[in-house]
Design a protein around this motif. Structure first.
Motif, PDB file in Angstrom:
ATOM      1  N   PHE A   1      -2.785  10.086   1.785  1.00 55.78           N
ATOM      2  CA  PHE A   1      -2.677   9.894   3.234  1.00 55.78           C
ATOM      3  C   PHE A   1      -2.100   8.521   3.502  1.00 55.78           C
ATOM      4  O   PHE A   1      -2.646   7.527   3.025  1.00 55.78           O
ATOM      5  CB  PHE A   1      -4.051   9.935   3.906  1.00 55.78           C
ATOM      6  CG  PHE A   1      -4.839  11.196   3.679  1.00 55.78           C
ATOM      7  CD1 PHE A   1      -4.821  12.217   4.627  1.00 55.78           C
ATOM      8  CD2 PHE A   1      -5.622  11.357   2.550  1.00 55.78           C
ATOM      9  CE1 PHE A   1      -5.568  13.363   4.441  1.00 55.78           C
ATOM     10  CE2 PHE A   1      -6.367  12.506   2.359  1.00 55.78           C
ATOM     11  CZ  PHE A   1      -6.340  13.516   3.300  1.00 55.78           C
ATOM     12  N   ASP A   2      -1.014   8.427   4.254  1.00 62.10           N
ATOM     13  CA  ASP A   2      -0.492   7.116   4.628  1.00 62.10           C
ATOM     14  C   ASP A   2      -0.718   6.884   6.123  1.00 62.10           C
ATOM     15  O   ASP A   2       0.041   7.372   6.951  1.00 62.10           O
ATOM     16  CB  ASP A   2       0.995   6.982   4.283  1.00 62.10           C
ATOM     17  CG  ASP A   2       1.458   5.530   4.321  1.00 62.10           C
ATOM     18  OD1 ASP A   2       0.662   4.674   4.758  1.00 62.10           O
ATOM     19  OD2 ASP A   2       2.593   5.257   3.910  1.00 62.10           O
ATOM     20  N   GLU A   3      -1.773   6.181   6.448  1.00 61.29           N
ATOM     21  CA  GLU A   3      -2.142   5.890   7.834  1.00 61.29           C
ATOM     22  C   GLU A   3      -2.015   7.129   8.719  1.00 61.29           C
ATOM     23  O   GLU A   3      -1.282   7.120   9.705  1.00 61.29           O
ATOM     24  CB  GLU A   3      -1.268   4.763   8.382  1.00 61.29           C
ATOM     25  CG  GLU A   3      -1.328   3.529   7.515  1.00 61.29           C
ATOM     26  CD  GLU A   3      -0.663   2.338   8.160  1.00 61.29           C
ATOM     27  OE1 GLU A   3      -0.660   2.264   9.391  1.00 61.29           O
ATOM     28  OE2 GLU A   3      -0.169   1.474   7.420  1.00 61.29           O
ATOM     29  N   PRO A   4      -2.733   8.211   8.380  1.00 57.95           N
ATOM     30  CA  PRO A   4      -2.505   9.471   9.080  1.00 57.95           C
ATOM     31  C   PRO A   4      -2.984   9.444  10.529  1.00 57.95           C
ATOM     32  O   PRO A   4      -2.527  10.233  11.328  1.00 57.95           O
ATOM     33  CB  PRO A   4      -3.309  10.482   8.269  1.00 57.95           C
ATOM     34  CG  PRO A   4      -4.392   9.674   7.646  1.00 57.95           C
ATOM     35  CD  PRO A   4      -3.795   8.324   7.371  1.00 57.95           C
TER      36      PRO A   4
ATOM     37  N   LYS B   1       0.823  -1.212   0.000  1.00 55.20           N
ATOM     38  CA  LYS B   1       0.000   0.000   0.000  1.00 55.20           C
ATOM     39  C   LYS B   1       0.852   1.255   0.000  1.00 55.20           C
ATOM     40  O   LYS B   1       0.678   2.146  -0.831  1.00 55.20           O
ATOM     41  CB  LYS B   1      -0.917   0.034   1.240  1.00 55.20           C
ATOM     42  CG  LYS B   1      -1.720  -1.218   1.471  1.00 55.20           C
ATOM     43  CD  LYS B   1      -2.572  -1.126   2.722  1.00 55.20           C
ATOM     44  CE  LYS B   1      -1.780  -1.034   4.011  1.00 55.20           C
ATOM     45  NZ  LYS B   1      -1.168  -2.301   4.456  1.00 55.20           N
ATOM     46  N   SER B   2       1.794   1.309   0.963  1.00 51.48           N
ATOM     47  CA  SER B   2       2.646   2.497   1.043  1.00 51.48           C
ATOM     48  C   SER B   2       3.474   2.645  -0.223  1.00 51.48           C
ATOM     49  O   SER B   2       3.657   3.757  -0.722  1.00 51.48           O
ATOM     50  CB  SER B   2       3.590   2.396   2.237  1.00 51.48           C
ATOM     51  OG  SER B   2       2.859   2.363   3.425  1.00 51.48           O
ATOM     52  N   THR B   3       3.956   1.532  -0.739  1.00 56.52           N
ATOM     53  CA  THR B   3       4.769   1.585  -1.947  1.00 56.52           C
ATOM     54  C   THR B   3       3.972   2.216  -3.084  1.00 56.52           C
ATOM     55  O   THR B   3       4.467   3.100  -3.784  1.00 56.52           O
ATOM     56  CB  THR B   3       5.218   0.165  -2.332  1.00 56.52           C
ATOM     57  OG1 THR B   3       5.869  -0.414  -1.205  1.00 56.52           O
ATOM     58  CG2 THR B   3       6.153   0.192  -3.504  1.00 56.52           C
TER      59      THR B   3
END
Ligand code: ATP
Ligand code: MG
Lengths: 356, 277
Positions: free
Chosen positions: A157-160, A42-44
């Protein structure tokens, strides 16, 4: 604001491929939530859209333009990091205005944009403070503020919210939803949290092992999971699975369990008689009491709102969620039955079997 | 319950005090001798403080010796070396900390290797290298040699400071619209000030007190640095301790001023509050 098209995106680190061809068309103004287990990429994917990670294969288009080779600064997107990544040597106001100052925005415009964003997020009293003098929740707001001061083409948004406590997370979740309603900006949001995914998303993208498993509205994924992975991943507590064999019957299709008993199915399916299948039923859809199969109660978890019962059904673990506070104790026996309309059927490969 | 910590605190304080006395005693002796008039130097025996102090040695060193020249030379050499090394080490330390590139491993290995040779071994080859270039007997030559020897260590020092700054910060800056270099200059560098101060201080003192190369590469007074100059107080027949110590005290001043200026950065952790706490 703009649409984002992701076409057959691959990502490898050396010889290891972590994304195996992701396709996704995101409409202008849509709120997309990426969910999946840890390490699924996901982050990638998000960082590739931001330009922080090189694209190994495929194309990314923003507003129809291919941006694979653009530097992050030329992509005109904003990102909120899990760690917030606030600049510690700048005040809150300077943190929020940094992107505008880099773009040589006139001073009055910067000031008005910052104060508009600050009042939207309730940051007015803190504008002159350094990030280290703020609470976690306030820092999170500053990170949001930094994203919304300029009108970017898209928000990432990455797990904000994952560093906030439960109460604050709930509050920020609602605020993000409200903000998205006001700004209407295309957003991609990565989370582990089921509720965040279900409540925020226009569409959820469920990923597993670098492959997109299903894209759809939250209720789509909940009601019609495309495969065993999505069925097990969406919903908490997770769906129960039971191995069975398909029996077309004479107008009354059923699944035969290992002990030989039959479970009635809602429709007929295009399957050979005796095909091995997996039956799925969500804990909240199981009916307790009355006529049904005998199961032993092994553990009871009251959550206040309802109760999670851990049962042993034909010797296998089985979960039931009920809002009925009927007193059941560990060691008791319970009768469970499966309403046919709530049954899901998956084939040997784990794909959902469509009704005839 | 309260007595034991008190005793421990006391012991701790005493230990620190003893250490400070031990460390500072040579400096005190330096000051004491520099203030003792010549006629009392040998006549009074060993005393903690002379019965009469005079600034004669200082007066002589400043007015009648080449010491101001040495002092100026040292300032130029140490200052330039500190500047050059810190600038180079910031860039190379950043590269080692953040970029993956070919031969990175070998470059690091090579830099470590340079640190393994005793400097004495290198004096002759370096002299041979510099003399055709006209860089012996020149301050520029010294700056070049000092810079070359200090860059590897300073690079590792700076790298460790950069490693301590979260990568998220510059990624956020890039997304905000900064180029890699702007992110480095506007976000990372200000946060590395403590590291830069430490590096500057380390390199400055190393160059300020270097004797071996200064002695070998410089002949004559024009380009001599102050450690070399100190030796000129040792003549064949006698050592003029009073003047030598006075020169030594004067030589301490820049180092003291320097550390006074940068100590704020040395003790301050500027990255506090960068990421969630
Ligand atoms: N620099 C790297 N080198 C090699 N592999 C990497 C690198 N960065 C990430 N990976 C691998 O890529 C995969 C995807 O990582 P990614 O960070 O995208 O996961 P994620 O879905 O965001 O997980 P999480 O939910 O834990 O944040 C992981 O298996 C990880 O090990
Ligand atoms: Mg991640």
């Amino acid at each position: 604001m703009a649409s984002i098209d992701i076409r057959d995106i691959h990502k490898s680190y050396g010889k290891i491929e972590v994304l195996h061809g992701v396709d996704l068309a995101i409409k202008d103004g849509e709120f997309i939530v990426l969910v999946g287990p840890s390490g699924c990429g996901k982050s990638t994917l998000l960082r590739m859209i931001a330009g922080l990670e090189e694209v190994t294969g495929g194309d990314i288009l923003i507003a129809g333009n291919r941006i694979n080779d653009l530097a992050p600064k030329d992509r005109d997107i904003a990102m909120v990091f899990q760690s917030y990544a606030l600049y510690p040597h700048m005040s809150v106001a300077q943190n929020m205005s940094y992107s505008l100052r880099l773009r040589k925005t006139p001073r009055e415009k910067v000031a008005s944009a910052v104060s508009a964003a600050a009042s939207k997020l309730g940051l007015d009293p803190f504008l002159e403070r350094r990030p280290k003098a703020l609470s976690g929740g306030q820092r999170q707001r500053v990170a949001m503020g930094r994203a919304i001061v300029r009108q970017p083409k898209a928000f990432l948004f990455d797990e904000p919210l994952s560093n906030l406590d439960a109460r604050l997370r709930e509050q920020m979740r609602a605020e993000i939803k409200k903000l998205h309603g006001e700004l209407g900006a295309t957003s991609i949001y990565v989370t582990h949290d089921q509720i965040e995914a279900m409540t925020l998303a226009d569409r959820i993208v469920a990923m597993h092992g670098g492959v997109v498993q299903q894209v759809g509205s939250p209720l789509d994924l909940y009601d019609r999971p495309a495969n065993l992975f999505v069925a097990g991943f969406i919903g908490s507590p997770g769906m129960n699975f039971i191995e069975a064999r398909y029996q077309p019957g004479e107008g009354s299709p059923a699944a035969r369990l290992a002990d030989g008993t039959l479970v009635a199915l809602p429709h007929a399916y295009a399957l050979e008689p005796d095909t091995p299948v997996t039956l799925g039923i969500r804990p909240e859809h199981v009916v307790i009491g009355g006529e049904g199969r005998e199961a032993a109660v092994e553990l009871i978890e009251p959550t206040g709102f309802g109760t999670i019962l851990h049962l042993a059904l034909h010797g296998l673990p089985f979960k039931v969620f009920t809002t009925d506070r009927k007193v059941l104790n560990a060691g008791n026996a319970a009768a469970v039955s499966f309403p046919p309309q709530h049954l899901h059927l998956f084939d040997r490969e784990g794909a959902r079997v469509a009704a005839l | 319950m309260r007595a034991r910590p008190l005793i421990l605190t006391l012991a701790h304080r005493l230990a620190v005090l003893a250490y400070i006395l031990f460390a500072l005693f040579p400096l005190f002796w330096l000051l004491k001798v520099s203030l003792t008039p010549n006629d009392l130097l040998y006549s009074e025996g060993v005393r903690m403080w002379p019965s009469r102090v005079s600034f004669d040695h200082f007066r002589f060193v400043i007015a009648h010796s080449d010491f101001p020249l040495f002092f100026r030379n040292s300032l130029i050499v140490a200052g330039s070396t500190a500047l050059v090394v810190t600038a180079v080490a910031s860039l190379s330390g950043y590269a080692l900390s953040r970029f993956a590139f070919r031969a990175k491993y070998w470059i690091v290995a090579l830099m470590l290797l340079t640190q393994m040779f005793p400097l004495v071994m290198l004096v002759a080859p370096i002299f041979r290298l510099l003399s055709p270039l006209g860089l012996t007997n020149s301050l520029t030559g010294l700056v070049i040699v000092y810079s070359a020897f200090n860059v590897p260590f300073a690079t590792f020092l700076m790298q460790s400071f950069f490693d301590g700054i979260p990568k998220d910060l510059e990624e956020a800056a890039k997304i905000d619209g900064a180029t890699q270099f702007m992110a480095f200059r506007q976000i990372i560098l200000p946060l590395t000030l403590p590291g830069i101060a430490a590096t500057v201080g380390f390199v400055f003192t190393a160059a300020w007190s270097e004797l071996l190369f200064a002695l070998m590469l410089i002949s004559g007074n024009d380009a001599a640095t102050f450690p070399v100059g100190l030796l000129s107080f040792v003549s064949k027949f006698s050592v003029d301790f009073g003047q030598m110590m006075a020169a030594g005290v004067l030589a301490l001043i820049p180092a003291c001023i320097f550390f006074f200026l940068i100590q704020r950065y040395l003790v301050q952790g500027l990255t506090a509050g960068a990421v969630k706490g």
